[in-house]
Design an enzyme around this catalytic site. Structure first.
Site, PDB file in Angstrom:
ATOM      1  N   THR A 177       2.169   2.668   8.394  1.00  0.00           N
ATOM      2  CA  THR A 177       1.249   2.336   7.308  1.00  0.00           C
ATOM      3  C   THR A 177       0.242   1.283   7.779  1.00  0.00           C
ATOM      4  OG1 THR A 177       2.937   2.777   5.676  1.00  0.00           O
ATOM      5  CG2 THR A 177       1.224   1.237   5.022  1.00  0.00           C
ATOM      6  N   ARG A 205       6.736  12.614  -3.466  1.00  0.00           N
ATOM      7  CA  ARG A 205       7.302  11.260  -3.325  1.00  0.00           C
ATOM      8  C   ARG A 205       6.164  10.246  -3.129  1.00  0.00           C
ATOM      9  NH1 ARG A 205       6.861   7.147   0.837  1.00  0.00           N
ATOM     10  NH2 ARG A 205       8.723   5.853   0.772  1.00  0.00           N
ATOM     11  N   THR A 228       4.093  -3.198   5.010  1.00  0.00           N
ATOM     12  CA  THR A 228       4.380  -1.966   5.737  1.00  0.00           C
ATOM     13  C   THR A 228       5.893  -1.884   5.898  1.00  0.00           C
ATOM     14  OG1 THR A 228       4.288  -0.949   7.951  1.00  0.00           O
ATOM     15  CG2 THR A 228       3.773  -3.277   7.850  1.00  0.00           C
TER      16      THR A 228
END
Ligand code: GLY
Length: 312
Positions: A177, A205, A228
């Site tokens: 991320t 999700r 993250t």
């Protein structure tokens, strides 16, 4: 009085293998350069975090935009959030499949809509209405990720569908991320986070990254934060807001960032990283994963690193 700008970006916290270190370093450096360029041209903190995130969404190294992890159906499904610390306005998209740069759509939501979130087809329709081109999902999928998903699913069936088999978690799952926090010359802060989520995730999700206060938060009175890591523990702890609240109570971002990682580990055995910045330009970078990619730019220094656990 004008403030000296600051920009911090991260490119994910996980066990970044040696052969991917250079690509991660280049990626976060490029992102920081883009965000800093925007601040130097007089752009706002919001502009800076958006531009930094776009660079990492466009870079296949990261789990954001093209090149992201694939979900169980072999599709890229993206989440992103952006927040303005001056006004508390936010914009988020979740589970989008046809946007190359979900942060661009999130910014449009922030600036053009009375709402905070749009998801799936509704988000894509909103983006298109505001002139953002849609792409085919196949354009976001790269061979590396097709192979990674194939290997994961083969492991999964070997280990009797035990999704939490430690060797799978350790060897195959990563948290790439991307995120950015910035302080501009007007003294305003902003944050943004963008992700492809977790490998083999169930379609639909939603992770922590696009959830306000979980993967991202910004308030001039407290701090700008981007996290993250494995999303479920982070969202259960509303970790970005948890950290911002502690800065508002008087703790230094550097200390709070470390405490946030301790809290994540102690409460839910969670793993990840965080970047945190207050409106005075004080920042913190911390992670409890083996490595994290980050870059920092201030008027005085420009740094980038792939830090090892405990070194930030
Ligand atoms: N932190 C990214 C995710 O779990 O979706």
């Amino acid at each position: 009085m004008p403030t000296n700008p600051v920009l911090v970006v991260h490119g994910g916290a996980w066990a970044i293998p040696d052969d991917m270190v250079e690509a991660h370093l280049n990626g976060v450096r490029n992102a920081a350069a883009a965000g800093w360029g925007s601040l130097e041209r007089g752009g706002s903190a919001l502009d800076a975090v958006e531009e930094a995130i776009v660079v990492m969404e466009d870079d296949e190294t990261f789990d954001a935009g093209r090149g992201s992890f694939l979900n169980r159906d072999g599709k890229v499904q993206l989440d992103a959030f952006i927040m303005d610390g001056a006004t508390l306005r936010g914009g988020g998209v979740g589970c989008v499949e046809r946007l190359r740069n979900p942060v661009r759509a999130a910014r449009k939501i922030l600036s053009e809509s009375p709402h905070v979130y749009f998801v799936a087809e509704g988000a894509e329709r909103f983006a298109a209405e505001y002139g953002i081109a849609l792409c085919r999902n196949e354009e976001l999928v790269i061979p590396r990720e097709i192979e990674r998903l194939r290997e994961y699913q083969a492991q999964e069936s070997k280990s009797g569908n035990d999704l939490f088999a430690p060797q799978i978690l350790n060897d195959m799952l990563s948290h790439d991320t991307v995120g950015a926090v910035a302080l501009d010359r007007q003294g305003n802060i902003a944050a943004s986070t963008s992700t492809g989520g977790t490998l083999n995730k169930a379609p639909g999700r939603l992770g922590d990254s696009s959830l306000i206060g979980c993967g991202c938060y910004a308030d001039n009175l407290s701090a700008a934060a981007s996290t993250t890591g494995w999303g479920e523990p982070i969202m259960k702890l509303v970790l970005a807001k948890w950290a911002a609240d502690r800065v508002e109570s008087g703790s230094l971002p550097e200390w709070v960032a470390k405490e946030a990682m301790n809290y994540l580990k102690q409460r839910l055995d969670g793993h990840g990283g965080i970047i945190l910045l207050d409106a005075q330009g004080r920042f913190g970078i911390a992670h409890n994963t083996p490595r994290m990619a980050w870059a920092l730019q201030t008027m005085k220094k420009q740094e980038a690193g792939i830090t090892a656990k405990g070194s930030t």
